[in-house]
Motif scaffolding. Structure first.
Motif, short mmCIF file in Angstrom:
data_model
loop_
_atom_site.label_atom_id
_atom_site.label_comp_id
_atom_site.label_asym_id
_atom_site.label_seq_id
_atom_site.Cartn_x
_atom_site.Cartn_y
_atom_site.Cartn_z
N ASP A 69 -39.75 -22.00 -23.81
CA ASP A 69 -40.68 -21.02 -24.35
C ASP A 69 -39.92 -19.79 -24.84
O ASP A 69 -40.32 -19.12 -25.78
N ILE A 70 -38.80 -19.52 -24.15
CA ILE A 70 -37.97 -18.35 -24.44
C ILE A 70 -36.50 -18.78 -24.34
O ILE A 70 -36.13 -19.47 -23.39
N ILE A 71 -35.69 -18.35 -25.30
CA ILE A 71 -34.25 -18.55 -25.23
C ILE A 71 -33.59 -17.18 -25.31
O ILE A 71 -33.93 -16.37 -26.17
N LEU A 72 -32.65 -16.94 -24.42
CA LEU A 72 -31.90 -15.69 -24.42
C LEU A 72 -30.45 -15.99 -24.78
O LEU A 72 -29.84 -16.91 -24.23
N ILE A 73 -29.92 -15.21 -25.70
CA ILE A 73 -28.54 -15.35 -26.14
C ILE A 73 -27.74 -14.21 -25.52
O ILE A 73 -28.02 -13.04 -25.77
N PRO A 74 -26.72 -14.52 -24.73
CA PRO A 74 -25.94 -13.46 -24.07
C PRO A 74 -24.97 -12.78 -25.02
O PRO A 74 -24.74 -13.24 -26.15
N ALA A 75 -24.37 -11.74 -24.53
CA ALA A 75 -23.38 -10.98 -25.28
C ALA A 75 -22.05 -11.73 -25.37
O ALA A 75 -21.74 -12.57 -24.53
N PHE A 76 -21.30 -11.38 -26.41
CA PHE A 76 -19.91 -11.80 -26.56
C PHE A 76 -19.04 -10.56 -26.38
O PHE A 76 -19.52 -9.44 -26.48
N ASN A 77 -17.75 -10.77 -26.20
CA ASN A 77 -16.82 -9.66 -26.24
C ASN A 77 -16.88 -9.05 -27.63
O ASN A 77 -17.03 -9.76 -28.62
N THR A 110 -24.21 -7.97 -28.10
CA THR A 110 -23.56 -8.59 -29.24
C THR A 110 -24.02 -10.03 -29.49
O THR A 110 -23.63 -10.64 -30.48
N GLY A 111 -24.87 -10.56 -28.65
CA GLY A 111 -25.49 -11.85 -28.93
C GLY A 111 -26.32 -11.78 -30.20
O GLY A 111 -26.63 -12.81 -30.81
N ALA A 112 -26.65 -10.57 -30.63
CA ALA A 112 -27.40 -10.37 -31.88
C ALA A 112 -26.64 -10.94 -33.08
O ALA A 112 -27.26 -11.33 -34.07
#
Length: 142
Positions: A69-77, A110-112
């Protein structure tokens, strides 16, 4: 209960993933204290899982994941952003398919960059890490 998938991208920041897990496990804990059903079924998603669980959470391959239902993308360096996105190109079409199937997708910090690479942020305001904001504006002017 919402199916919440946290994407284990290549080169993700462990702190970002840990923070996501902590926030949503805390939300479930509040539900438990009030004798209510948990709000989130939390699991991890990887396009190349080397394990079936991490910190007691199941890890699913993208082709075997329960419908999120929801996916979250984490940050990168914040360094080597182009390289980080290049290592995660395999997620772009998959994320678009999930979105078109009704899944909500959000990114942290930064996952954006990966989310914007899908084209799903075109003409939508977005945020990223302050140290990556200029690179983000250059890479994704729309």
């Amino acid at each position: 209960m919402k199916n919440l998938g946290i994407l284990l991208t290549n080169n993700y920041r462990l702190l970002s993933v840990a923070a996501m897990i902590d926030v949503f496990q805390s939300a479930n804990s509040f539900c438990n204290k009030e004798n209510k059903p948990e709000a989130f079924n939390i699991y991890l998603i990887s396009n190349n899982p080397s394990t079936t669980s991490l910190n007691e959470l199941p890890v699913f391959a993208t082709d075997k994941v329960p419908k999120p239902d929801i996916i979250l993308i984490p940050a990168f360096n914040t360094e080597k952003m182009e390289e980080n996105i290049g290592k995660n190109l395999g997620y772009i079409n998959w994320l678009k398919l999930q979105y078109n199937a009704g899944c909500e997708i959000a990114s942290f910090c930064t996952g954006a960059f990966l989310l914007a690479s899908t084209g799903l942020l075109t003409n939508i305001r977005a945020t990223t890490h302050v140290q990556a904001a200029e690179k983000f504006k250059e890479a994704f002017p729309a």
